[in-house]
Design an enzyme around this catalytic site. Structure first.
Site, PDB file in Angstrom:
ATOM      1  N   ASP A  93     -12.799   0.240  14.436  1.00 39.11           N
ATOM      2  CA  ASP A  93     -11.503  -0.422  14.247  1.00 39.11           C
ATOM      3  C   ASP A  93     -10.350   0.570  14.337  1.00 39.11           C
ATOM      4  O   ASP A  93      -9.349   0.463  13.620  1.00 39.11           O
ATOM      5  CB  ASP A  93     -11.466  -1.160  12.903  1.00 39.11           C
ATOM      6  CG  ASP A  93     -12.506  -2.251  12.785  1.00 39.11           C
ATOM      7  OD1 ASP A  93     -13.105  -2.604  13.816  1.00 39.11           O
ATOM      8  OD2 ASP A  93     -12.740  -2.739  11.667  1.00 39.11           O
ATOM      9  N   GLY A 142      -0.494  -7.125   8.501  1.00 40.78           N
ATOM     10  CA  GLY A 142      -0.249  -5.970   9.359  1.00 40.78           C
ATOM     11  C   GLY A 142      -1.157  -5.996  10.563  1.00 40.78           C
ATOM     12  O   GLY A 142      -1.469  -7.054  11.102  1.00 40.78           O
ATOM     13  N   GLY A 143      -1.611  -4.817  10.974  1.00 47.24           N
ATOM     14  CA  GLY A 143      -2.449  -4.693  12.157  1.00 47.24           C
ATOM     15  C   GLY A 143      -3.904  -4.489  11.815  1.00 47.24           C
ATOM     16  O   GLY A 143      -4.355  -4.742  10.687  1.00 47.24           O
ATOM     17  N   ASP A 144      -4.654  -3.982  12.787  1.00 44.67           N
ATOM     18  CA  ASP A 144      -6.093  -3.829  12.615  1.00 44.67           C
ATOM     19  C   ASP A 144      -6.455  -2.752  11.596  1.00 44.67           C
ATOM     20  O   ASP A 144      -7.509  -2.814  10.980  1.00 44.67           O
ATOM     21  CB  ASP A 144      -6.743  -3.514  13.966  1.00 44.67           C
ATOM     22  CG  ASP A 144      -6.688  -4.702  14.910  1.00 44.67           C
ATOM     23  OD1 ASP A 144      -7.140  -5.790  14.506  1.00 44.67           O
ATOM     24  OD2 ASP A 144      -6.199  -4.561  16.033  1.00 44.67           O
ATOM     25  N   GLU A 180     -10.366   3.710  13.429  1.00 45.71           N
ATOM     26  CA  GLU A 180     -10.384   4.743  12.391  1.00 45.71           C
ATOM     27  C   GLU A 180     -11.455   5.783  12.702  1.00 45.71           C
ATOM     28  O   GLU A 180     -12.630   5.438  12.913  1.00 45.71           O
ATOM     29  CB  GLU A 180     -10.662   4.109  11.013  1.00 45.71           C
ATOM     30  CG  GLU A 180      -9.653   3.055  10.608  1.00 45.71           C
ATOM     31  CD  GLU A 180      -8.261   3.628  10.416  1.00 45.71           C
ATOM     32  OE1 GLU A 180      -8.147   4.731   9.834  1.00 45.71           O
ATOM     33  OE2 GLU A 180      -7.288   2.980  10.860  1.00 45.71           O
ATOM     34  N   THR A 230       2.430  -4.525  15.327  1.00 49.77           N
ATOM     35  CA  THR A 230       1.981  -4.419  16.718  1.00 49.77           C
ATOM     36  C   THR A 230       0.983  -5.497  17.091  1.00 49.77           C
ATOM     37  O   THR A 230       0.531  -5.557  18.237  1.00 49.77           O
ATOM     38  CB  THR A 230       1.333  -3.044  16.965  1.00 49.77           C
ATOM     39  OG1 THR A 230       0.259  -2.861  16.035  1.00 49.77           O
ATOM     40  CG2 THR A 230       2.345  -1.932  16.784  1.00 49.77           C
ATOM     41  N   GLY A 231       0.598  -6.357  16.146  1.00 46.28           N
ATOM     42  CA  GLY A 231      -0.377  -7.392  16.445  1.00 46.28           C
ATOM     43  C   GLY A 231      -1.782  -6.951  16.109  1.00 46.28           C
ATOM     44  O   GLY A 231      -1.998  -5.904  15.510  1.00 46.28           O
ATOM     45  N   THR A 286       0.839  -1.186   0.000  1.00 42.88           N
ATOM     46  CA  THR A 286       0.000   0.000   0.000  1.00 42.88           C
ATOM     47  C   THR A 286       0.882   1.248   0.000  1.00 42.88           C
ATOM     48  O   THR A 286       1.976   1.256   0.559  1.00 42.88           O
ATOM     49  CB  THR A 286      -0.932   0.036   1.217  1.00 42.88           C
ATOM     50  OG1 THR A 286      -0.149   0.081   2.410  1.00 42.88           O
ATOM     51  CG2 THR A 286      -1.836  -1.185   1.237  1.00 42.88           C
TER      52      THR A 286
END
Length: 345
Positions: A323, A99-101, A325, A138-139, A74
Site C-alpha cells: 500500500d 484521506g488517501g491510501d 509503505e 489525492t484520492g 493524526t
C-alpha cells in the site's frame, strides 16, 4: 495518545463511546452509531485537512442526528494505528479513514495487534467494528477497485446507509517482527523501490510516481528469485523486474497492475514482470495503466492464497512495500485472510 474530540460534546473518548447511545424514535429506543473519523490533516500537502473542514458541516447535518461523530487528527506516522485500536476496544461501530491510501493502510493495521484481530472490551453482544473510507486529497487506488468516485459526499452517503460487506486482508510475515497487513497491493523489487523513492516527492502529487520510477531505474538490476505458492514446492523465476501481490487492482496513482484482483475473491492475483528493460516501461506504460499488460509474453499472472518470495543471490537488497509503505527487504511471505474485516460499502 491524544484523545479524539467529539463534535457533539467536549467529553472523554471512553465516556462518549458509552453514553447517549440511544435516542427515542416514535416511543421506541433507537441506538446511535459511534463513528470515529481518522484524519491525516497533512495528507496531500495539507489538502486533506482543508477538504475535511469543508466536508464537516455536510457530514454533521447528514449523520449527526443518528450517529455520535468523533474526529481524530493524526499527529505523525503510525498514529492512525493506535487511534483505530483504541476505538475498536471502546466499541466503536466504525472507524473511517479520511484521506488517501496511506491513512487507509494504517487504519487497516489498527484492526490487528499481536497477529490477531483487535476486539471490543465487551464481547457479549458479538459486536464488530466496521472499516470505512472517505477518499480525500489525492484520492485512493483502493477506491478505484470498488468503482467509487473520488467524491466525499458519496462516501458520506455510504456511511449513512451503513451497509457492510466482508473484505479480504493480506498479511505479510518475515523472519522476525510483527506481521504487517495490507488491503490493496504489496509489491517486490523495482516497483517497491520506485514507491520508496516516490514517497519523498509527494508534494508533486501523482508526478511523484514518475520521479520515483526514474530514480529507481538508476542502478536497477533484474534479479533471480524463487517463490513458493500455497505451501507447495519452490519455483525459480529468472530476471524478475517486479512481483506484485494484488488484493485489489490499482497502485501507483491509477496503474491497473493486478487487473483481476478483488478484495472479496478470497485469494490474491500475483503478477510477475520478468526481464523488463527501461524502454519496455516506456513502450508498455499505457498497458500497465489500462490493465492489458497480461498479454505481454514476459508477464505472468496466477491466483494464490499464499506466496513466499526469496532472492536466490541473497543480497538483501530487494525492496518490499505494501500500500505504498516501505517494509524492508526480502524474504517475505504474503497470505490472504478471507473476509477478515467488514467494510462499509
Amino acid at each position: 495518545m491524544a484523545k479524539p474530540s467529539f463534535i457533539r460534546a467536549e467529553q472523554s473518548w471512553a465516556s462518549d463511546l458509552t453514553a447517549d447511545r440511544t435516542i427515542p424514535v416514535g416511543g421506541a429506543a433507537f441506538r446511535r452509531r459511534d463513528l470515529v473519523f481518522v484524519v491525516n490533516p497533512r495528507g496531500a500537502n495539507g489538502r486533506t485537512g482543508k477538504e475535511w473542514k469543508k466536508l464537516l458541516p455536510y457530514l454533521r447535518s447528514r449523520l449527526g442526528t443518528e450517529c455520535n461523530i468523533c474526529e481524530s487528527m493524526t499527529s505523525g506516522p503510525c498514529h492512525a494505528i493506535d487511534i483505530t485500536r483504541e476505538a475498536i476496544r471502546e466499541g466503536a461501530d466504525a472507524v473511517i479513514a479520511v484521506g488517501g491510501d496511506g491513512t487507509l493502510h494504517e487504519v487497516v493495521n489498527g484492526f490487528f495487534w499481536g497477529g490477531k484481530p483487535v476486539s471490543s472490551h465487551d464481547l457479549k453482544d458479538g459486536h464488530t467494528t466496521a472499516l470505512g473510507l472517505i477518499p480525500l486529497g489525492t484520492g485512493s487506488d483502493f477506491a478505484r477497485t470498488l468503482g467509487w468516485k473520488n467524491d466525499p459526499h458519496d462516501a458520506v452517503e455510504r456511511i449513512a446507509k451503513g451497509l457492510r460487506s466482508p473484505i479480504d486482508i493480506g498479511v505479510i510475515s518475515g523472519q522476525s517482527g510483527e506481521p504487517h497487513y495490507f488491503i490493496n497491493v504489496a509489491d517486490v523489487h523495482l516497483s517497491a523501490k520506485a514507491g520508496y523513492y516516490a514517497s519523498r516527492y509527494k508534494k508533486f502529487g501523482n508526478l511523484c510516481y514518475v520521479i520515483g520510477a526514474l530514480q529507481a531505474f538508476a542502478g536497477h538490476h533484474n534479479q533471480d528469485c524463487r517463490i513458493k505458492v500455497d505451501d507447495g514446492d519452490w519455483e525459480a523465476y529468472s530476471q524478475v523486474t517486479a512481483l506484485c501481490i494484488g488484493n485489489a487492482k490499482f497502485f501507483g496513482g491509477g496503474m491497473k497492475i493486478t487487473p483481476n484482483a478483488h478484495p472479496s475473491s478470497r485469494d490474491f492475483e500475483v503478477v510477475i514482470l520478468q526481464d523488463f528493460k527501461w524502454y519496455d516501461f516506456i513502450l508498455k506504460l499505457h498497458m500497465l495503466y489500462n490493465g492489458t499488460h497480461l498479454s505481454v509474453k514476459n508477464v505472468s499472472s496466477r491466483r494464490v492464497r499464499s506466496i513466499e518470495v526469496e532472492e536466490i543471490a541473497n543480497s538483501g537488497s530487494i525492496y518490499v512495500q505494501s500500500d505504498g509503505e516501505h517494509l524492508g527487504f526480502l524474504p517475505r511471505k504474503f497470505t490472504i485472510l478471507p473476509g477478515a474485516v467488514e467494510m462499509i460499502c
